[in-house]
Design a protein around this motif. Structure first.
Motif, PDB file in Angstrom:
ATOM      1  N   PHE A  38       0.970  -1.026   0.037  1.00  0.00           N
ATOM      2  CA  PHE A  38       0.028   0.021   0.054  1.00  0.00           C
ATOM      3  C   PHE A  38       0.756   1.592   0.039  1.00  0.00           C
ATOM      4  O   PHE A  38       0.676   2.370  -0.809  1.00  0.00           O
ATOM      5  CB  PHE A  38      -1.004   0.132   1.355  1.00  0.00           C
ATOM      6  N   PHE A  39       2.028   1.118   0.907  1.00  0.00           N
ATOM      7  CA  PHE A  39       2.712   2.393   0.913  1.00  0.00           C
ATOM      8  C   PHE A  39       3.846   2.555  -0.208  1.00  0.00           C
ATOM      9  O   PHE A  39       3.535   3.692  -0.814  1.00  0.00           O
ATOM     10  CB  PHE A  39       3.531   2.144   2.075  1.00  0.00           C
ATOM     11  N   TYR A  40       4.335   1.722  -0.839  1.00  0.00           N
ATOM     12  CA  TYR A  40       5.192   1.828  -1.723  1.00  0.00           C
ATOM     13  C   TYR A  40       4.398   1.788  -3.294  1.00  0.00           C
ATOM     14  O   TYR A  40       4.810   2.609  -4.113  1.00  0.00           O
ATOM     15  CB  TYR A  40       6.414   0.915  -1.713  1.00  0.00           C
ATOM     16  N   VAL A  41       3.589   0.901  -3.506  1.00  0.00           N
ATOM     17  CA  VAL A  41       3.029   0.682  -4.781  1.00  0.00           C
ATOM     18  C   VAL A  41       1.837   1.577  -5.094  1.00  0.00           C
ATOM     19  O   VAL A  41       1.628   2.418  -5.956  1.00  0.00           O
ATOM     20  CB  VAL A  41       2.484  -0.898  -5.088  1.00  0.00           C
ATOM     21  N   ASP A  42       0.774   1.487  -3.936  1.00  0.00           N
ATOM     22  CA  ASP A  42      -0.399   2.212  -4.321  1.00  0.00           C
ATOM     23  C   ASP A  42      -0.285   3.996  -4.075  1.00  0.00           C
ATOM     24  O   ASP A  42      -0.762   4.565  -4.655  1.00  0.00           O
ATOM     25  CB  ASP A  42      -1.452   1.731  -3.376  1.00  0.00           C
ATOM     26  N   ILE A  43       0.625   4.189  -2.952  1.00  0.00           N
ATOM     27  CA  ILE A  43       0.804   5.627  -2.826  1.00  0.00           C
ATOM     28  C   ILE A  43       1.910   6.447  -3.268  1.00  0.00           C
ATOM     29  O   ILE A  43       2.004   7.476  -4.079  1.00  0.00           O
ATOM     30  CB  ILE A  43       0.944   5.943  -1.161  1.00  0.00           C
ATOM     31  N   LEU A  44       3.182   5.559  -3.358  1.00  0.00           N
ATOM     32  CA  LEU A  44       4.508   6.262  -3.766  1.00  0.00           C
ATOM     33  C   LEU A  44       4.558   5.815  -5.492  1.00  0.00           C
ATOM     34  O   LEU A  44       5.281   6.225  -6.154  1.00  0.00           O
ATOM     35  CB  LEU A  44       5.629   5.829  -3.281  1.00  0.00           C
ATOM     36  N   GLY A  45       3.494   5.058  -5.846  1.00  0.00           N
ATOM     37  CA  GLY A  45       3.753   4.666  -7.239  1.00  0.00           C
ATOM     38  C   GLY A  45       4.965   3.656  -7.665  1.00  0.00           C
ATOM     39  O   GLY A  45       5.137   3.642  -8.880  1.00  0.00           O
ATOM     40  N   LEU A  46       5.532   2.764  -6.909  1.00  0.00           N
ATOM     41  CA  LEU A  46       6.369   1.866  -7.429  1.00  0.00           C
ATOM     42  C   LEU A  46       5.863   0.917  -8.093  1.00  0.00           C
ATOM     43  O   LEU A  46       4.663   0.266  -7.976  1.00  0.00           O
ATOM     44  CB  LEU A  46       7.105   1.080  -5.887  1.00  0.00           C
ATOM     45  N   ASP A  47       6.311   0.745  -9.299  1.00  0.00           N
ATOM     46  CA  ASP A  47       5.858  -0.296 -10.228  1.00  0.00           C
ATOM     47  C   ASP A  47       5.894  -1.871  -9.788  1.00  0.00           C
ATOM     48  O   ASP A  47       6.844  -2.230  -9.023  1.00  0.00           O
ATOM     49  CB  ASP A  47       6.544  -0.291 -11.725  1.00  0.00           C
ATOM     50  N   VAL A  48       4.801  -2.614  -9.913  1.00  0.00           N
ATOM     51  CA  VAL A  48       4.523  -4.022  -9.282  1.00  0.00           C
ATOM     52  C   VAL A  48       5.831  -4.802  -9.917  1.00  0.00           C
ATOM     53  O   VAL A  48       6.391  -5.883  -9.274  1.00  0.00           O
ATOM     54  CB  VAL A  48       3.381  -4.414  -9.540  1.00  0.00           C
ATOM     55  N   ARG A  49       6.090  -4.753 -11.138  1.00  0.00           N
ATOM     56  CA  ARG A  49       7.379  -5.515 -11.718  1.00  0.00           C
ATOM     57  C   ARG A  49       8.705  -5.073 -10.615  1.00  0.00           C
ATOM     58  O   ARG A  49       9.460  -5.947 -10.679  1.00  0.00           O
ATOM     59  CB  ARG A  49       7.314  -5.154 -13.229  1.00  0.00           C
ATOM     60  N   ALA A  50       8.954  -3.884 -10.662  1.00  0.00           N
ATOM     61  CA  ALA A  50      10.034  -3.594  -9.958  1.00  0.00           C
ATOM     62  C   ALA A  50       9.930  -3.918  -8.422  1.00  0.00           C
ATOM     63  O   ALA A  50      11.008  -4.588  -7.708  1.00  0.00           O
ATOM     64  CB  ALA A  50      10.190  -2.014  -9.660  1.00  0.00           C
ATOM     65  N   TYR A  51       8.803  -4.047  -7.702  1.00  0.00           N
ATOM     66  CA  TYR A  51       8.524  -4.717  -6.580  1.00  0.00           C
ATOM     67  C   TYR A  51       8.955  -6.151  -6.587  1.00  0.00           C
ATOM     68  O   TYR A  51       9.504  -6.425  -5.708  1.00  0.00           O
ATOM     69  CB  TYR A  51       7.060  -4.305  -6.324  1.00  0.00           C
ATOM     70  N   GLY A  52       8.491  -6.972  -7.415  1.00  0.00           N
ATOM     71  CA  GLY A  52       8.683  -8.197  -7.578  1.00  0.00           C
ATOM     72  C   GLY A  52       9.958  -8.568  -7.715  1.00  0.00           C
ATOM     73  O   GLY A  52      10.438  -9.585  -7.141  1.00  0.00           O
ATOM     74  N   VAL A  53      10.903  -7.714  -8.663  1.00  0.00           N
ATOM     75  CA  VAL A  53      12.325  -8.092  -8.692  1.00  0.00           C
ATOM     76  C   VAL A  53      12.887  -8.032  -7.381  1.00  0.00           C
ATOM     77  O   VAL A  53      13.746  -8.610  -6.964  1.00  0.00           O
ATOM     78  CB  VAL A  53      12.889  -6.933  -9.714  1.00  0.00           C
ATOM     79  N   VAL A  54      12.600  -6.839  -6.561  1.00  0.00           N
ATOM     80  CA  VAL A  54      13.312  -6.721  -5.448  1.00  0.00           C
ATOM     81  C   VAL A  54      12.792  -7.749  -4.334  1.00  0.00           C
ATOM     82  O   VAL A  54      13.747  -8.345  -3.602  1.00  0.00           O
ATOM     83  CB  VAL A  54      12.738  -5.203  -4.811  1.00  0.00           C
ATOM     84  N   MET A  55      11.618  -8.136  -4.235  1.00  0.00           N
ATOM     85  CA  MET A  55      11.304  -9.255  -3.473  1.00  0.00           C
ATOM     86  C   MET A  55      11.938 -10.394  -3.594  1.00  0.00           C
ATOM     87  O   MET A  55      12.470 -11.427  -2.684  1.00  0.00           O
ATOM     88  CB  MET A  55       9.760  -9.583  -3.514  1.00  0.00           C
ATOM     89  N   VAL A  56      12.241 -10.756  -5.013  1.00  0.00           N
ATOM     90  CA  VAL A  56      13.184 -11.903  -4.996  1.00  0.00           C
ATOM     91  C   VAL A  56      14.520 -11.719  -4.771  1.00  0.00           C
ATOM     92  O   VAL A  56      15.081 -12.864  -4.159  1.00  0.00           O
ATOM     93  CB  VAL A  56      13.053 -12.349  -6.664  1.00  0.00           C
ATOM     94  N   ILE A  57      15.105 -10.690  -5.028  1.00  0.00           N
ATOM     95  CA  ILE A  57      16.570 -10.434  -4.514  1.00  0.00           C
ATOM     96  C   ILE A  57      16.474 -10.596  -3.074  1.00  0.00           C
ATOM     97  O   ILE A  57      17.420 -11.125  -2.469  1.00  0.00           O
ATOM     98  CB  ILE A  57      16.945  -9.199  -5.112  1.00  0.00           C
ATOM     99  N   TYR A  58      15.712  -9.947  -2.541  1.00  0.00           N
ATOM    100  CA  TYR A  58      15.924  -9.762  -0.902  1.00  0.00           C
ATOM    101  C   TYR A  58      15.728 -11.184  -0.235  1.00  0.00           C
ATOM    102  O   TYR A  58      16.131 -11.642   0.837  1.00  0.00           O
ATOM    103  CB  TYR A  58      15.096  -8.721  -0.471  1.00  0.00           C
ATOM    104  N   ALA A  59      14.833 -11.918  -0.943  1.00  0.00           N
ATOM    105  CA  ALA A  59      14.523 -13.299  -0.425  1.00  0.00           C
ATOM    106  C   ALA A  59      15.641 -14.056  -0.482  1.00  0.00           C
ATOM    107  O   ALA A  59      15.950 -14.830   0.274  1.00  0.00           O
ATOM    108  CB  ALA A  59      13.144 -13.806  -1.142  1.00  0.00           C
ATOM    109  N   VAL A  60      16.499 -14.120  -1.814  1.00  0.00           N
ATOM    110  CA  VAL A  60      17.731 -14.812  -2.003  1.00  0.00           C
ATOM    111  C   VAL A  60      18.612 -14.290  -0.724  1.00  0.00           C
ATOM    112  O   VAL A  60      19.312 -15.276  -0.209  1.00  0.00           O
ATOM    113  CB  VAL A  60      18.282 -14.578  -3.366  1.00  0.00           C
ATOM    114  N   ILE A  61      18.804 -13.154  -0.743  1.00  0.00           N
ATOM    115  CA  ILE A  61      20.103 -12.370   0.224  1.00  0.00           C
ATOM    116  C   ILE A  61      19.383 -13.079   1.591  1.00  0.00           C
ATOM    117  O   ILE A  61      20.376 -13.503   2.438  1.00  0.00           O
ATOM    118  CB  ILE A  61      19.968 -11.135   0.123  1.00  0.00           C
ATOM    119  N   ASP A  62      18.259 -13.093   2.044  1.00  0.00           N
ATOM    120  CA  ASP A  62      17.996 -13.314   3.305  1.00  0.00           C
ATOM    121  C   ASP A  62      18.202 -14.884   3.419  1.00  0.00           C
ATOM    122  O   ASP A  62      18.272 -15.424   4.560  1.00  0.00           O
ATOM    123  CB  ASP A  62      16.316 -13.045   3.621  1.00  0.00           C
TER     124      ASP A  62
END
Length: 446
Positions: A38-62
């Motif tokens: 809600f904060f990043y995608v819906d309010i700040l306008g972060l594209d869901v494709r960028a969101y998905g890429v970040v989620m994959v990267i951070y999951a691998v690092i974690d």
């Protein structure tokens, strides 16, 4: 004095003092998971494709840093114990990163916004992993008997549900009405500061109250320990099956505010009522499920809870207004409560068997290895959100597509239903080690 060559068994930590730590660890990470889309995608306008890429990267690092954090915890030797130093250090670091996460300047856009989101999302998850690897490792160590363990676990899950009421159900009200609006970010920053301060106080109090057993320290090397865990087939069976539940609930927590906004056509603040009934039923159900565990065992109860949770998502799909959504949410709460009461007990049995077989208490490493499956949450939620753009045209709050209501009905109901159905079927084919005999206590003599 104690017998030569032995250390006295430490005094039992009161269950409530251990359990309250779950309140502190749950508030920050659940605000993050429940509000990040809600904060990043819906309010700040972060594209869901960028969101998905970040989620994959951070999951691998974690997934990579989790075993290392758990291993370092197992090998820590200090006069404060193995787990407590990590808890005391990790709490303020997580709070600081959470505040920064929700303090993204509104002027950021494009790569700058993606970078801010990625850096602080990864840091928040890393420090949350540090806390939970150490906090979770204390459960089997402090309470070796399943009956005592079940009570302590139910208490801590109860504290978690109280935290969820605050961090999920109350947060939309605080961020969009009390401290800010649905189009601004100020409310999120103020709420994050308040939650961070609460979390630090509670976690430090719990850490200083825990009475660890000095006999459990280990000096095992990382790679041989990891290899023995990876070769354990029960680790994979329980881990993958539990991931079906974990990923399903991660989808729900991440998307419920947008489900209320788009699928039910209501202001986001109404998420308070839906989340509230789910959490209330879950809290009340813990008493019932704990008694069921005492009578029928953790495994039987775990299987039943899985099935109820799967059915509840089917009911939620057909909800058309707040009343029907709340009714379906009550069923979600019943199934979720059963999973809260049993899932950690199933994992703890696997840890018990490992300690009995290898003669080493490496709960931190083992739980961090189980955390690998939890890291699937970030990958799957990222891919699931990205799929809404591919199949339904929802790319962000600025580009929601033609039917965002159906898109988030699929995200919040269909995907979790499929996952929990798979988990419920898989759970029928899993067996877990028997409860080990309690260790003899070495008492001090005068």
């Amino acid at each position: 004095m104690s017998e030569p060559g032995t250390a006295p068994t430490p005094e039992r930590t009161p269950a409530w003092r251990y359990a309250i730590g779950m309140f502190g660890t749950s508030i920050p990470i659940n605000m993050i998971k429940g509000s990040m889309i809600f904060f990043y995608v819906d309010i700040l306008g972060l594209d869901v494709r960028a969101y998905g890429v970040v989620m994959v990267i951070y999951a691998v690092i974690d997934a990579l840093d989790n075993p290392l954090l758990g291993h370092l915890s197992d090998r820590t030797r200090s006069r404060f114990g193995r787990r407590r130093p990590w808890l005391v250090v990790g709490a303020p670091l997580l709070a600081a990163c959470m505040i920064a996460f929700f303090s993204a300047p509104t002027s950021l856009e494009g790569f700058g916004l993606v970078l801010w989101f990625a850096v602080f999302a990864i840091l928040c998850e890393a420090f949350d992993s540090m806390l939970n690897a150490n906090y979770g490792a204390l459960l089997p160590e402090l309470y070796p008997r399943e009956r005592d363990r079940a009570v302590a676990n139910s208490l801590r899950q109860g504290f978690q549900l109280v935290a969820l009421v605050i961090s999920l159900a109350v947060t939309p009200l605080l961020t969009t009405q009390v401290f800010g609006t649905e189009e601004s970010t100020e409310g999120f920053q103020i709420t994050a500061i308040i939650y961070g301060a609460i979390a630090v106080v509670v976690i430090v109090f719990m850490a200083l109250s825990a009475r660890e057993n000095p006999r459990y320290s280990t000096r095992e090397r990382l790679l041989p320990s990891l290899w023995s865990i990876i070769r354990n087939p029960v680790f994979w069976k329980v881990g993958l099956t539990g991931a079906c539940y974990g990923v399903a609930m991660a989808l729900v927590l991440a998307g419920i505010q947008l489900y209320v906004r788009y699928s039910l056509g209501l202001p986001v603040a109404n998420a308070l009522y839906l989340q509230g009934i789910v959490i209330l039923i879950s809290a009340l159900g813990l008493v019932v499920w704990t008694r069921v565990v005492a009578r029928r065992g953790a495994l039987w109860t775990w299987r039943l809870s899985f099935a109820i949770l799967a059915i509840s998502f089917a009911a939620l799909f057909f909800a058309t207004d707040l009343i029907t959504a709340v009714a379906a949410g009550a069923l979600v709460g019943a199934g979720w409560s059963g999973m809260l009461a049993t899932n950690d007990l199933i994992v703890a049995r696997v840890l018990d068997a490992d300690a009995a077989h290898n003669g080493e208490h490496r709960e931190g490493l083992f739980l961090s290895a189980f955390g690998f499956f939890g890291r699937l949450n970030g990958i799957v939620t990222g891919l699931a959100l990205t799929s809404l753009g591919v199949f339904f045209g929802y790319n962000s709050g600025d580009d929601p597509g033609t039917d965002p209501g159906f898109a988030f009905r699929v995200y919040l109901c269909v995907y979790p239903f499929v996952l929990t159905t798979i988990g419920a079927v898989a759970a029928r084919f899993i067996s877990i080690p028997l409860e080990p005999a309690p260790e003899p206590e070495v008492k001090e003599t005068r």
